[in-house]
Design a protein around this motif. Structure first.
Motif, PDB file in Angstrom:
ATOM      1  N   TYR A   1      -8.063  19.496  -9.163  1.00  0.00           N
ATOM      2  CA  TYR A   1      -8.920  18.590  -8.408  1.00  0.00           C
ATOM      3  C   TYR A   1     -10.385  18.893  -8.658  1.00  0.00           C
ATOM      4  O   TYR A   1     -10.769  20.046  -8.813  1.00  0.00           O
TER       5      TYR A   1
ATOM      6  N   VAL B   1       2.383   1.750  -3.443  1.00  0.00           N
ATOM      7  CA  VAL B   1       1.390   2.248  -4.397  1.00  0.00           C
ATOM      8  C   VAL B   1       1.165   3.736  -4.185  1.00  0.00           C
ATOM      9  O   VAL B   1       1.108   4.515  -5.147  1.00  0.00           O
ATOM     10  N   LEU B   2       1.041   4.184  -2.948  1.00  0.00           N
ATOM     11  CA  LEU B   2       0.846   5.608  -2.667  1.00  0.00           C
ATOM     12  C   LEU B   2       2.046   6.442  -3.116  1.00  0.00           C
ATOM     13  O   LEU B   2       1.880   7.541  -3.656  1.00  0.00           O
ATOM     14  N   ILE B   3       3.246   5.937  -2.919  1.00  0.00           N
ATOM     15  CA  ILE B   3       4.447   6.651  -3.371  1.00  0.00           C
ATOM     16  C   ILE B   3       4.463   6.748  -4.886  1.00  0.00           C
ATOM     17  O   ILE B   3       4.761   7.809  -5.454  1.00  0.00           O
TER      18      ILE B   3
ATOM     19  N   MET C   1       1.867   6.722  -6.878  1.00  0.00           N
ATOM     20  CA  MET C   1       0.824   7.676  -7.262  1.00  0.00           C
ATOM     21  C   MET C   1       1.301   9.113  -7.063  1.00  0.00           C
ATOM     22  O   MET C   1       1.058   9.982  -7.905  1.00  0.00           O
ATOM     23  N   TRP C   2       1.996   9.369  -5.975  1.00  0.00           N
ATOM     24  CA  TRP C   2       2.505  10.708  -5.698  1.00  0.00           C
ATOM     25  C   TRP C   2       3.494  11.136  -6.790  1.00  0.00           C
ATOM     26  O   TRP C   2       3.417  12.253  -7.297  1.00  0.00           O
TER      27      TRP C   2
ATOM     28  N   TRP D   1       1.578  11.873 -10.076  1.00  0.00           N
ATOM     29  CA  TRP D   1       0.850  13.144 -10.048  1.00  0.00           C
ATOM     30  C   TRP D   1       1.821  14.316 -10.139  1.00  0.00           C
ATOM     31  O   TRP D   1       1.559  15.313 -10.797  1.00  0.00           O
TER      32      TRP D   1
ATOM     33  N   GLY E   1       0.814  -1.213   0.000  1.00  0.00           N
ATOM     34  CA  GLY E   1       0.000   0.000   0.000  1.00  0.00           C
ATOM     35  C   GLY E   1       0.842   1.256   0.000  1.00  0.00           C
ATOM     36  O   GLY E   1       0.566   2.208  -0.739  1.00  0.00           O
ATOM     37  N   VAL E   2       1.897   1.288   0.808  1.00  0.00           N
ATOM     38  CA  VAL E   2       2.795   2.447   0.857  1.00  0.00           C
ATOM     39  C   VAL E   2       3.482   2.632  -0.487  1.00  0.00           C
ATOM     40  O   VAL E   2       3.593   3.762  -0.996  1.00  0.00           O
TER      41      VAL E   2
END
Length: 181
Positions: A75, A17-19, A21-22, A25, A14-15
């Motif tokens: 956003y 994947v979040l990294i 995504m960051w 973006w 999960g971490v």
């Protein structure tokens, strides 16, 4: 494998994947940094104001599933949309206002799908406009006068409000044709 090990594994994934995504973006923001709306705020007569239009996304023309990360339009959320004789102002909640000069507004349209939203056919209103390109970020063939064509999409509370939006943009275009800046 114990429950504790499994929880650690899922947490680590999960971490990661979040990294990822960051970073993605951030790269999108850098890619779109040279694309800008008009710098001056319209001050002309108000044609129509839409205080709670749901802003969905801004995409490139003919690319409805590729979000443009334009400052002020990154956003989705509720927006205060004001159409004036000399331009359009979009103020998404929590973002800085975006001003689009009348000579940059190309028209309106409708669709049923954009990145981030799918509704009935014709349920989303499109504001079609030409972005400016910053001088230092120019690509061959593009000048500050000829930027990328973008489509900002909005969901209105009812069809009557959607028709008022189309009429307001038509009035803006007619005013621009009669009195160019």
């Amino acid at each position: 494998m114990s429950a504790y090990s499994l929880a650690l594994l899922f947490g680590a994934v999960g971490v990661l994947v979040l990294i990822a995504m960051w970073f993605a973006w951030r790269a999108r923001g850098e890619r779109d940094a040279a694309v800008t709306a008009s710098s001056r705020e319209p001050g002309g007569e108000v044609i129509e104001r839409f205080p709670r239009a749901a802003y969905v996304s801004t995409t490139a023309e003919e690319a409805p599933l590729e979000r443009i990360a334009l400052p002020g339009l990154r956003y989705k959320g509720y927006s205060d949309l004001t159409v004036r004789r000399d331009g359009v102002t979009i103020e998404v909640t929590g973002e800085r206002p975006v001003h689009i000069a009348a000579d940059r507004v190309l028209g309106v349209g409708t669709t049923g799908m954009r990145i981030g939203k799918a509704v009935e056919q014709g349920g989303l209103s499109l504001l079609v406009w030409r972005a400016e390109r910053a001088r230092d970020g120019e690509t061959p063939g593009e000048t500050a006068e000829s930027g990328r064509v973008l489509e900002s999409s909005f969901r209105f509370a009812d069809p009557a409000e959607q028709r008022r939006f189309a009429e307001a943009i038509s009035a803006l275009r007619e005013s621009e044709i009669q009195h160019p800046a």
